[in-house]
Motif scaffolding. Structure first.
Motif, PDB file in Angstrom:
ATOM      1  N   SER A  40       0.817  -1.207   0.000  1.00 37.50           N
ATOM      2  CA  SER A  40       0.000   0.000   0.000  1.00 37.50           C
ATOM      3  C   SER A  40       0.857   1.266   0.000  1.00 37.50           C
ATOM      4  CB  SER A  40      -0.936   0.012   1.206  1.00 37.50           C
ATOM      5  OG  SER A  40      -0.205   0.097   2.411  1.00 37.50           O
ATOM      6  N   LEU A  41       2.066   1.193   0.551  1.00 32.14           N
ATOM      7  CA  LEU A  41       2.937   2.365   0.640  1.00 32.14           C
ATOM      8  C   LEU A  41       4.049   2.356  -0.403  1.00 32.14           C
ATOM      9  CD1 LEU A  41       3.139   2.458   4.519  1.00 32.14           C
ATOM     10  CD2 LEU A  41       2.016   4.165   3.084  1.00 32.14           C
ATOM     11  N   GLY A  42       4.054   1.342  -1.256  1.00 36.88           N
ATOM     12  CA  GLY A  42       5.043   1.296  -2.335  1.00 36.88           C
ATOM     13  C   GLY A  42       6.470   1.144  -1.840  1.00 36.88           C
ATOM     14  N   VAL A  43       6.667   0.360  -0.792  1.00 35.70           N
ATOM     15  CA  VAL A  43       8.015   0.163  -0.249  1.00 35.70           C
ATOM     16  C   VAL A  43       8.903  -0.525  -1.276  1.00 35.70           C
ATOM     17  CG1 VAL A  43       9.340  -1.138   1.473  1.00 35.70           C
ATOM     18  CG2 VAL A  43       7.302   0.134   2.153  1.00 35.70           C
ATOM     19  N   GLY A  44      10.115  -0.033  -1.382  1.00 38.03           N
ATOM     20  CA  GLY A  44      11.067  -0.567  -2.344  1.00 38.03           C
ATOM     21  C   GLY A  44      11.378   0.397  -3.462  1.00 38.03           C
ATOM     22  N   ARG A  45      10.763   1.583  -3.401  1.00 37.18           N
ATOM     23  CA  ARG A  45      11.054   2.570  -4.426  1.00 37.18           C
ATOM     24  C   ARG A  45      12.459   3.146  -4.204  1.00 37.18           C
ATOM     25  NH1 ARG A  45       6.471   6.697  -2.141  1.00 37.18           N
ATOM     26  NH2 ARG A  45       7.747   7.833  -0.615  1.00 37.18           N
ATOM     27  N   GLU A  46      12.962   3.820  -5.190  1.00 30.06           N
ATOM     28  CA  GLU A  46      14.331   4.352  -5.131  1.00 30.06           C
ATOM     29  C   GLU A  46      14.503   5.274  -3.916  1.00 30.06           C
ATOM     30  OE1 GLU A  46      17.540   6.773  -7.953  1.00 30.06           O
ATOM     31  OE2 GLU A  46      15.515   6.310  -8.689  1.00 30.06           O
ATOM     32  N   GLY A  47      15.586   5.052  -3.184  1.00 33.57           N
ATOM     33  CA  GLY A  47      15.892   5.878  -2.028  1.00 33.57           C
ATOM     34  C   GLY A  47      15.273   5.406  -0.740  1.00 33.57           C
ATOM     35  N   ASP A  48      14.441   4.364  -0.795  1.00 32.35           N
ATOM     36  CA  ASP A  48      13.794   3.857   0.413  1.00 32.35           C
ATOM     37  C   ASP A  48      14.807   3.224   1.361  1.00 32.35           C
ATOM     38  OD1 ASP A  48      11.160   4.527   0.444  1.00 32.35           O
ATOM     39  OD2 ASP A  48      10.389   2.573  -0.155  1.00 32.35           O
ATOM     40  N   PRO A  49      14.554   3.311   2.667  1.00 29.40           N
ATOM     41  CA  PRO A  49      15.332   2.506   3.610  1.00 29.40           C
ATOM     42  C   PRO A  49      15.043   1.023   3.380  1.00 29.40           C
ATOM     43  CG  PRO A  49      14.045   4.208   4.743  1.00 29.40           C
ATOM     44  CD  PRO A  49      13.541   4.136   3.340  1.00 29.40           C
ATOM     45  N   GLN A  50      15.854   0.180   3.988  1.00 32.21           N
ATOM     46  CA  GLN A  50      15.591  -1.253   3.993  1.00 32.21           C
ATOM     47  C   GLN A  50      14.705  -1.556   5.196  1.00 32.21           C
ATOM     48  OE1 GLN A  50      19.138  -3.649   3.934  1.00 32.21           O
ATOM     49  NE2 GLN A  50      18.084  -5.488   4.643  1.00 32.21           N
ATOM     50  N   PHE A  51      13.513  -2.075   4.957  1.00 34.83           N
ATOM     51  CA  PHE A  51      12.552  -2.343   6.027  1.00 34.83           C
ATOM     52  C   PHE A  51      12.510  -3.834   6.348  1.00 34.83           C
ATOM     53  CE2 PHE A  51      10.934   1.641   4.198  1.00 34.83           C
ATOM     54  CZ  PHE A  51      10.765   2.400   5.349  1.00 34.83           C
ATOM     55  N   GLU A  52      12.552  -4.156   7.647  1.00 31.54           N
ATOM     56  CA  GLU A  52      12.508  -5.549   8.081  1.00 31.54           C
ATOM     57  C   GLU A  52      11.710  -5.661   9.375  1.00 31.54           C
ATOM     58  OE1 GLU A  52      16.534  -7.458   7.933  1.00 31.54           O
ATOM     59  OE2 GLU A  52      17.147  -5.470   7.232  1.00 31.54           O
ATOM     60  N   LEU A  53      11.217  -6.857   9.653  1.00 34.24           N
ATOM     61  CA  LEU A  53      10.579  -7.149  10.920  1.00 34.24           C
ATOM     62  C   LEU A  53      11.646  -7.560  11.931  1.00 34.24           C
ATOM     63  CD1 LEU A  53       7.535  -9.236   9.650  1.00 34.24           C
ATOM     64  CD2 LEU A  53       7.451  -6.904  10.557  1.00 34.24           C
ATOM     65  N   ALA A  54      11.613  -6.964  13.116  1.00 36.15           N
ATOM     66  CA  ALA A  54      12.545  -7.371  14.170  1.00 36.15           C
ATOM     67  C   ALA A  54      12.275  -8.826  14.527  1.00 36.15           C
ATOM     68  CB  ALA A  54      12.378  -6.478  15.392  1.00 36.15           C
TER      69      ALA A  54
END
Length: 296
Positions: free
Chosen positions: A274-288
């Motif tokens: 829904s938020l388009g994660v992975g676009r250019e410049g995005d941080p790397q998002f992970e589950l703890a």
């Protein structure tokens, strides 16, 4: 600098087959400086297995930084093995209670009263020290500088920014982004919104350019309206803030205890889409994830 997750659940431990992958222990993070300085962020139930793992290092010096004193962030402290062993030096940093005026040592000692625990704080064998922290204060632990900031939660709650050898690690503890309590038609709305915007800017500055951000992400957007004011963030609020702050890598934590590992992954995937994660410049998002060791 490196760190390891020992507890990533929020509110109450959630052990069992449905949480075995990400873990069921409540909040605890081990951080090591370049010279092996030992810092621990929060004392949830994850601090119990951490304490067991430290036996080969006895006698040791450890600095524990408490974000706030809700049960899920301190309930493991009475079972932290190093506090029972002579020769160990344990320093606990945290906020004094502004309502009762009890300092951090007095607050923590209450959960070791005989009504709750069989060993009193006065009977501990390690050398115990308690230091009250003020907002903005910096604490130096060897080569690691720890700076605090008050964040929004229904009790005094510190976020911590750790810096070592040019690397930056930020942990929010529990945090809900401030929101305007007035309707837009209310004459007080503009002034209050200015305050909300200023506080958001201050928090984003505290996060800014962090190599790693560990952030409270308890709820989905659908869940949040019925939990507003409880003091926790959402997948969307965490992702958007990390983007704004220019963070490099983000770990979403304080997982809702009723959410299974599978449900957690579904919620994360839906938020990313829904938020388009992975676009250019995005941080790397992970589950703890409990047991995950990360080098910064």
């Amino acid at each position: 600098m490196h760190f390891k997750f020992w507890g990533v659940r929020g509110s109450i431990p959630a052990p069992g087959p449905k949480t075995v992958h990400y873990g069921g222990n409540t909040t605890c993070i081990e951080v090591r400086g370049e010279n092996n300085e030992l810092l621990i962020l929060d004392g949830g139930t994850g601090i119990f297995p951490l304490g067991q793992s430290l036996i080969p290092e006895f006698p040791l010096k450890v600095h524990i930084f408490i974000t706030h004193t809700h049960w899920d962030h301190i309930q493991g402290l009475p079972m932290f093995l190093p506090i029972f062993v002579p020769g160990n030096e344990v320093t606990i940093h945290g906020a004094a209670d502004p309502i009762t005026q009890r300092d951090i040592g007095e607050v923590l000692a209450r959960q070791m009263e005989y009504a709750y625990f069989p060993v009193r704080e006065a009977e501990l064998n390690a050398s115990m020290s308690y230091l009250n922290i003020q907002e903005g204060q910096s604490v130096q632990v060897g080569g690691v500088n720890v700076r605090s900031m008050l964040l929004n939660h229904p009790v005094l709650n510190f976020g911590y920014r750790l810096e070592c050898e040019g690397k930056v690690f930020v942990f929010t503890g529990d945090h809900e982004w401030p929101y305007n309590i007035y309707n837009k038609q209310d004459p007080d709305y503009p002034d209050y919104q200015q305050m909300v915007d200023e506080q958001r800017s201050r928090v984003l500055e505290f996060f800014s350019d962090a190599d790693v951000l560990v952030i409270d992400t308890a709820y989905t957007e659908a869940e949040y309206p019925s939990r507003k004011g409880w003091g926790h963030g959402t997948f969307a609020s965490s992702i958007e803030a990390a983007r704004e702050a220019g963070v490099k890598r983000v770990f979403l934590t304080h997982h809702e205890p009723t959410r299974s590992d599978a449900d957690l992954e579904v919620a994360f995937d839906e938020a990313r889409k829904s938020l388009g994660v992975g676009r250019e410049g995005d941080p790397q998002f992970e589950l703890a994830q409990e047991g995950l060791l990360i080098e910064i």
